[in-house]
Design a protein around this motif. Sequence first.
Motif, mmCIF file in Angstrom:
data_model
loop_
_atom_site.group_PDB
_atom_site.id
_atom_site.type_symbol
_atom_site.label_atom_id
_atom_site.label_comp_id
_atom_site.label_asym_id
_atom_site.label_seq_id
_atom_site.Cartn_x
_atom_site.Cartn_y
_atom_site.Cartn_z
ATOM 1 N N GLN A 1 31.533 56.641 37.558
ATOM 2 C CA GLN A 1 30.785 55.898 36.536
ATOM 3 C C GLN A 1 30.923 54.381 36.711
ATOM 4 O OE1 GLN A 1 28.824 57.824 34.668
ATOM 5 N NE2 GLN A 1 29.788 59.473 35.874
ATOM 6 N N SER A 2 31.836 53.975 37.549
ATOM 7 C CA SER A 2 32.094 52.544 37.722
ATOM 8 C C SER A 2 31.065 51.916 38.649
ATOM 9 C CB SER A 2 33.499 52.340 38.305
ATOM 10 O OG SER A 2 33.693 51.000 38.712
ATOM 11 N N ASP A 3 30.723 50.657 38.370
ATOM 12 C CA ASP A 3 29.836 49.919 39.272
ATOM 13 C C ASP A 3 30.527 49.588 40.588
ATOM 14 O OD1 ASP A 3 27.861 50.018 37.391
ATOM 15 O OD2 ASP A 3 28.050 47.924 36.754
ATOM 16 N N ASP A 4 31.840 49.741 40.639
ATOM 17 C CA ASP A 4 32.601 49.500 41.865
ATOM 18 C C ASP A 4 32.982 50.794 42.562
ATOM 19 O OD1 ASP A 4 32.566 46.731 41.577
ATOM 20 O OD2 ASP A 4 34.346 46.744 40.303
ATOM 21 N N PHE A 5 32.346 51.882 42.183
ATOM 22 C CA PHE A 5 32.648 53.170 42.815
ATOM 23 C C PHE A 5 32.463 53.062 44.323
ATOM 24 C CE2 PHE A 5 30.919 57.301 44.372
ATOM 25 C CZ PHE A 5 32.103 58.026 44.259
ATOM 26 N N GLY A 6 33.483 53.538 45.051
ATOM 27 C CA GLY A 6 33.403 53.529 46.500
ATOM 28 C C GLY A 6 33.828 52.234 47.139
ATOM 29 N N LEU A 7 34.225 51.246 46.357
ATOM 30 C CA LEU A 7 34.715 49.991 46.923
ATOM 31 C C LEU A 7 36.245 49.963 46.881
ATOM 32 C CD1 LEU A 7 32.245 47.380 45.375
ATOM 33 C CD2 LEU A 7 32.134 48.494 47.621
ATOM 34 N N PHE A 8 36.835 49.151 47.737
ATOM 35 C CA PHE A 8 38.283 49.019 47.735
ATOM 36 C C PHE A 8 38.745 48.336 46.447
ATOM 37 C CE2 PHE A 8 37.429 49.312 52.326
ATOM 38 C CZ PHE A 8 38.305 50.326 52.641
ATOM 39 N N VAL A 9 39.841 48.836 45.919
ATOM 40 C CA VAL A 9 40.448 48.216 44.749
ATOM 41 C C VAL A 9 41.181 46.956 45.200
ATOM 42 C CG1 VAL A 9 42.102 48.514 42.874
ATOM 43 C CG2 VAL A 9 40.696 50.448 43.614
ATOM 44 N N GLU A 10 40.982 45.878 44.465
ATOM 45 C CA GLU A 10 41.602 44.604 44.833
ATOM 46 C C GLU A 10 42.839 44.345 43.987
ATOM 47 O OE1 GLU A 10 38.611 41.606 44.641
ATOM 48 O OE2 GLU A 10 37.574 42.357 46.428
ATOM 49 N N ASP A 11 43.805 43.713 44.623
ATOM 50 C CA ASP A 11 45.064 43.362 43.967
ATOM 51 C C ASP A 11 44.922 41.969 43.370
ATOM 52 O OD1 ASP A 11 47.691 43.022 43.181
ATOM 53 O OD2 ASP A 11 48.313 42.343 45.170
ATOM 54 N N GLU A 12 44.917 41.893 42.057
ATOM 55 C CA GLU A 12 44.702 40.609 41.394
ATOM 56 C C GLU A 12 45.878 39.661 41.542
ATOM 57 O OE1 GLU A 12 43.719 41.500 37.375
ATOM 58 O OE2 GLU A 12 41.790 42.459 37.879
ATOM 59 N N THR A 13 47.028 40.163 41.949
ATOM 60 C CA THR A 13 48.217 39.305 42.075
ATOM 61 C C THR A 13 48.308 38.628 43.444
ATOM 62 O OG1 THR A 13 49.672 41.067 42.907
ATOM 63 C CG2 THR A 13 49.443 40.845 40.510
ATOM 64 N N THR A 14 47.518 39.108 44.406
ATOM 65 C CA THR A 14 47.576 38.551 45.759
ATOM 66 C C THR A 14 46.592 37.394 45.884
ATOM 67 O OG1 THR A 14 48.188 40.687 46.701
ATOM 68 C CG2 THR A 14 47.272 39.036 48.208
#
Length: 962
Positions: free
Chosen positions: A264-277
């Motif tokens: 259901q996400s608009d980011d389905f199939g994309l790599f999850v990004e690390d917000e701390t990096t």
Amino acid sequence: MTSPDQTGTTEVKCTTCYMCACRCGVRVHLRDGEVRYIDGNPDHPLNQGVICAKGASGAMKQYSPARLTKPLLRKPGAERGAAEFTEISWEEAFALLTERLAKIRSTDPRKFALFTGRDQMQALTGLFARQFGTPNYAAHGGFCSVNMAAGMIYTIGGSFWEFGGPDLDRAKLFIMLGTAEDHHSNPMKIALSKFKRNGGKFISINPIRTGYSAIADEWVPIKPGTDGALLLALIHEIIALGLYDREFLVRYTNAGQLINQDAQSDDFGLFVEDETTEVVNPMFPQNKLWWDRLTKEPVPTHTDGADPYLFGTFTLPDGTAVAPAFELLKERVKRYTPEWAAGVTGISAACIRRLANEMGVIARDQKIELQIPWTDSWGREHKTVTGNPVAFHAMRGLAAHSNGFQTTRALAILMSLLGTIDRPGGFRHKAPFPRAIPPSAKPPNSPAAVQPDTPLSGLPLGWPGDPNDLFVDDAGEPVRIDKGFSWEHPLSVHGLMHNVITNAWRGDPYPIDTLLIFMANMAWNSSMNTSEVRQMLNDKDDKGEYKIPFLVVCDAFQSETTAFADLILPDTTYLERHDVMSMLDRPISEFDGPVDAVRIPVLPPTGDCKPFQEVLIELGGRLKLPAFTKPDGSRKFRDYPDFIVNYETEPGSGIGFLAGWRGLGGEKSMKGEPNPKQWEMYAKNGCVFHHKMPPSYSYMRNWNKGYMEWAQRMRIRRFADPILIHIYSDVMQKFRLAAQGKRPGKQPPERLRARIATYFDPLPFYYEPLEVQSGDTAKYPLNAVTQRPMAMYHSWDSQNAWLRQIHTHNYLFVNPLLAQTSGIADGGWMWVESMWGKVRCMCRYSEAVEPGTVWTWNAIGKAAGAWHLESGANESQKGFLLNHLISEELPAAADGTRLSNSDPVTGQAGWYDVRVRIYPAGADEPKQTWPQFATMPALPGTSTIKKVWMAYKAGSGRGENK
């Protein structure tokens, strides 16, 4: 009595061969200014003195009666195709072109299109097109092997041939797929002979067993267009058996990176990004996550001490479902079992299992270790370089299908699973690769990039990484005449040369005024659906004007295409010109470092020939294109050699077309000020420059800190970021999400949404070629393919007196059982028919062909009179062209729309997708190939035809009429 061999003035000059795309070093032996013979340059790194039949026959190309020697203008009132011309001067030709092109540039630069064949100077032709301001530029790659280039570069950052290849010096197992015998020619022959003498095993997977395949230890015949099915089954087995290199996958690929699995996400199939990096480079962010096996939680990739899961599904603290890329690959290939693949490919399940096991076991158990210390991009020190000695090579047989991009992706992933990328005994990059995935260069992305009297904003060709990089208008429709970089073919990084004439004839997406074709026989073997393309070139509108108003052809020979030209510009041969194999274009680099080369004239131009490079420099000055003129509008470069010495990519960059002997005294390399004596220094060094890198820079270059920093200093790369292999392609997923309406920015037209969503899969998958899907395979059950012979290259060599003795005409090669069942005799006349057309030709039995496949040599069959051959020459009476059975477009959809017969991702021409049926010709039918065309007369400026063949012997001048 003095032998004629001992008289006269003799000399030897080095240059670079151009009898094919290999670009070997040659020595040209002259007596009294005429070529006596040509041999290989033993000091050249590419061919080491080896020469092939083509290279040795360069003299016959030089003295061919088909040579064009005068600029020619179609006679007023003469029809295109009639080949009626008058001689004009170069000044008249330049004045005509300047007036016409200046008007186009000042009004609508799109109306000028420049498309080139096997020119090897695309950095210059591309620069000219960009400076002119036209978006309509491309080279031959779209109808050659763009799927191979794009599929691999979008996966591992490099590709076969110029930009990488198999390390056969150290490999133990070599698998060659879909490679004809002209590909890489002399270097491949040298490498294969050493490989076999060293005890390596060579497996050829190809529908046809000729050339390299003839010396393979094992031939695995496969049905054309099904290589992707085989490769996916091999991946299935490698994963199932646990024979993948886990350490390599974890550290050097995105296999462990987590992917959003919330549908259901608009980011389905994309790599999850690390917000701390911290995101150091927004173009290629390294802020991805692993799920650590030790701490059982998500961590930034390459965290010291972390070890990611490759399998399983997980939930992030915010509730997002995620899975490693490798888990998704495993799930993808579950259905691609050897039994399934056997039914598609014709290769038994047992054979597929054996091949997978052999590859995996050799890669795992016969590792190579070299005592070469190096540092990776994350700062980890390595004392040695290790390699898994399984090497692959593939070319057009994989590429020239409308499913070839995903097939090539599958191959690159298989190579990566085995841990063979840029390691000893596997695949190794050649400078200027590896490059980022995708490379940083982008095409224009708006119609506003095209403005009168202004250079194009962006490169004519580039590497889209996102839908917003596409070159489309506000409605999502193409800006280019070939529809490259549009939603029809988004990653068409080499353009679609095979659709230019058809689209221009139809005025879709708009009409053009002037088409300039260089070194491409578009009225014969370089077009699909040849007969209709010839008609398109002749077709007129309601006002009686040609639908393509002005056609300029630059070539060295009287080809089938020159008959249709309005203006012919006579090019030189490679023995009469300055030329460069540039690091800005397609160099001849070795594994151990950059190599570029030059051609230096060994003879003066014949007649009024002029190198096409000089034509572009002259036109650039006359049209006052900024890169070719000074601020006051005066000409910047005296000629092409002056351009090569003094051109820099930007003022003061120190980067030019040649990497050797830069600096004012020639003391620098790769980068440095222009050197006025650069040509002289290349001439003194055999016309080749070879920069050898330190051993520590020679391997693992995707992730080699020392190499990356050096490449950045030399401006081979813009950034020094590591280049992780894309087991999973988020680039592809971004296009799919746009098609699904889940991504902001550019959106595909409604008619193309399903197409994009289907074919832009982030993981490789198998589908039948598009033409096969739309055809009647019951009526047309056989696959038909062509390949180039070792002794000829494209259509250039059918006027070569020596090479004609090897291939005077071609047959259709048919498995004997198939031919006999069809009632066709060995040597008998037969018909080959597709849904697009038919040809009459001669049959030759061969057991070296997969039973459901027929094949022939490409481009040996000729139109009568072309290439200055006599009208009754075997090439036109017994030889034939399979292109008459192929179409550049797929059958029309129900609403009448037409799509290119090409890969939906890259626009690669589907040359090898055609299906045919065969049957015997009638006993009362002419013993002559069909179709036939009106005999082309000799063009003004060509020489007297040699009635039988050109005898060429010491002391006899240019030959004797027999």
